[in-house]
Write an enzyme that holds these catalytic residues in place. Structure first.
Site, PDB file in Angstrom:
ATOM      1  CG  ASN A   1      -1.928   1.063   1.418  1.00  0.00           C
ATOM      2  OD1 ASN A   1      -1.585   2.034   0.449  1.00  0.00           O
ATOM      3  ND2 ASN A   1      -2.521   1.359   2.469  1.00  0.00           N
TER       4      ASN A   1
ATOM      5  CE  LYS B   1      -0.019   2.864   4.945  1.00  0.00           C
ATOM      6  NZ  LYS B   1      -0.115   3.113   6.404  1.00  0.00           N
TER       7      LYS B   1
ATOM      8  CG  HIS C   1      -5.653   1.867   5.280  1.00  0.00           C
ATOM      9  ND1 HIS C   1      -5.304   2.669   6.319  1.00  0.00           N
ATOM     10  CD2 HIS C   1      -4.650   0.940   5.148  1.00  0.00           C
ATOM     11  CE1 HIS C   1      -3.983   2.381   6.592  1.00  0.00           C
ATOM     12  NE2 HIS C   1      -3.606   1.144   5.862  1.00  0.00           N
TER      13      HIS C   1
ATOM     14  CB  SER D   1       5.562  -2.146  11.943  1.00  0.00           C
ATOM     15  OG  SER D   1       5.093  -0.938  12.436  1.00  0.00           O
TER      16      SER D   1
ATOM     17  N   GLY E   1       2.637   2.196  11.061  1.00  0.00           N
ATOM     18  CA  GLY E   1       3.909   3.298  10.515  1.00  0.00           C
ATOM     19  C   GLY E   1       4.637   3.324  12.117  1.00  0.00           C
TER      20      GLY E   1
ATOM     21  CD  GLU F   1      -3.308  -2.661   7.209  1.00  0.00           C
ATOM     22  OE1 GLU F   1      -2.030  -2.805   6.903  1.00  0.00           O
ATOM     23  OE2 GLU F   1      -3.853  -1.503   7.136  1.00  0.00           O
TER      24      GLU F   1
ATOM     25  CD  GLU G   1      -2.872   5.230   6.918  1.00  0.00           C
ATOM     26  OE1 GLU G   1      -2.862   5.321   5.614  1.00  0.00           O
ATOM     27  OE2 GLU G   1      -1.871   4.874   7.640  1.00  0.00           O
TER      28      GLU G   1
HETATM   29  P1  13P Z   1       3.304   0.410   7.739  1.00  0.00           P
HETATM   30  O1  13P Z   1       3.890  -1.028   7.194  1.00  0.00           O
HETATM   31  O2  13P Z   1       4.032   1.524   7.341  1.00  0.00           O
HETATM   32  O3  13P Z   1       3.208  -0.038   9.268  1.00  0.00           O
HETATM   33  O4  13P Z   1       1.773   0.459   6.982  1.00  0.00           O
HETATM   34  C1  13P Z   1       0.779  -0.732   7.126  1.00  0.00           C
HETATM   35  C2  13P Z   1      -0.295  -0.258   6.543  1.00  0.00           C
HETATM   36  O5  13P Z   1      -1.391   0.580   6.962  1.00  0.00           O
HETATM   37  C3  13P Z   1      -0.637  -1.055   5.175  1.00  0.00           C
HETATM   38  O6  13P Z   1      -1.833  -0.830   4.804  1.00  0.00           O
END
Ligand code: 13P
Length: 252
Positions: A9, A11, A95, A211, A171, A165, A97
């Protein structure tokens, strides 16, 4: 038998040129891999070009979101038909976010999942608890509701992928332990068994995200109900992403 998935992803990162370069490096680096599925999810503006760059390869295209209408006066939104038009096979939905910054609720996620399936896209439906919710001991309540409400009215689960997740792991570098992740994955599969029956639920891929790196994926993928990874930060460099793929490939 479930086939593993590693999905990147990206982002809100990368120009079109940067996206193409990354996609090409992933395409080249995954030619020798025979099983599993490799997916990349660039920004909307790079979808078409990345779709062209990965044509004929093992790498599949995903969008990071979509709207649940076909067309009309919905400024700023993208329809499932538009995603299919540029070559998407998958679409990430719900997601954390999107839930946090854009206030998406389980009901929105549900409408999107149903619409994606109807349009012939495979949804990667994301669920996960916050730090606060885990500390309060309500992880299963939260994730259970996200799964049940997100899948409300979904009759066929075969084309749905679930991504667990935990928000506190995204992150942050604070990856869930394999045991913590497995516990929630098994809980999710249990719900799917109740809803869809054992053998159907056994075929659903449940990805872990938060992560993930090439160094921690080996222990995660060894867990019975972890079928791959949804990767953020570590998917932005070909080496890191291919390292994750190489550490999964052949192990599941
Ligand atoms: P990270 O791997 O940066 O923690 O992000 C995970 C994520 O949100 C994938 O959709």
């Amino acid at each position: 038998m479930r086939e593993w998935i590693v999905a990147g992803n990206w982002k809100m990162h990368n120009t079109v040129a940067e996206s193409i370069a990354l996609a090409k490096a992933i395409k080249e680096g995954s030619t020798a891999i025979k099983n599993g599925e490799v997916i990349v999810a660039p920004t909307f503006t790079a979808l078409f070009s990345v779709g062209e760059a990965i044509k004929g390869s093992k790498v599949l295209l995903a969008a990071q979101d979509m709207y649940y209408e076909d067309k009309g006066a919905f400024t700023g939104e993208i329809s499932p038909g538009m995603l299919k038009d540029v070559g998407c096979t998958y679409v990430i939905i719900g997601h954390s976010e999107r839930r946090k910054y854009f206030h998406e609720q389980n009901n929105d996620v549900n409408l999107k999942v149903k619409k994606a399936l109807f349009a012939g896209l495979k949804p990667i439906m994301c669920v996960g608890e916050t730090d606060e919710e885990r500390e309060k001991g309500v992880t299963q309540d939260v994730v259970g509701r996200q799964i049940k409400e997100g899948l409300n009215g979904v009759e066929k689960i075969e084309d749905v992928v679930i991504a667990y997740e935990p928000v506190w792991a995204i992150g942050t570098g604070k990856v869930a332990t394999p045991a913590q992740a497995q516990e929630v994955h098994a809980f999710i599969r249990g719900i799917l068994k109740n809803l869809y029956g054992g053998s159907t639920a056994d075929d659903v891929r449940i990805l872990y995200g938060g992560s993930v790196t090439k160094d921690n994926i080996g222990d995660l993928i060894a867990m019975a109900d972890i079928d791959g990874a949804l990767v953020g930060g570590a998917s932005l460099k070909a080496d890191g992403f291919l390292g994750i793929i190489n550490n999964i490939s052949g192990k599941k």
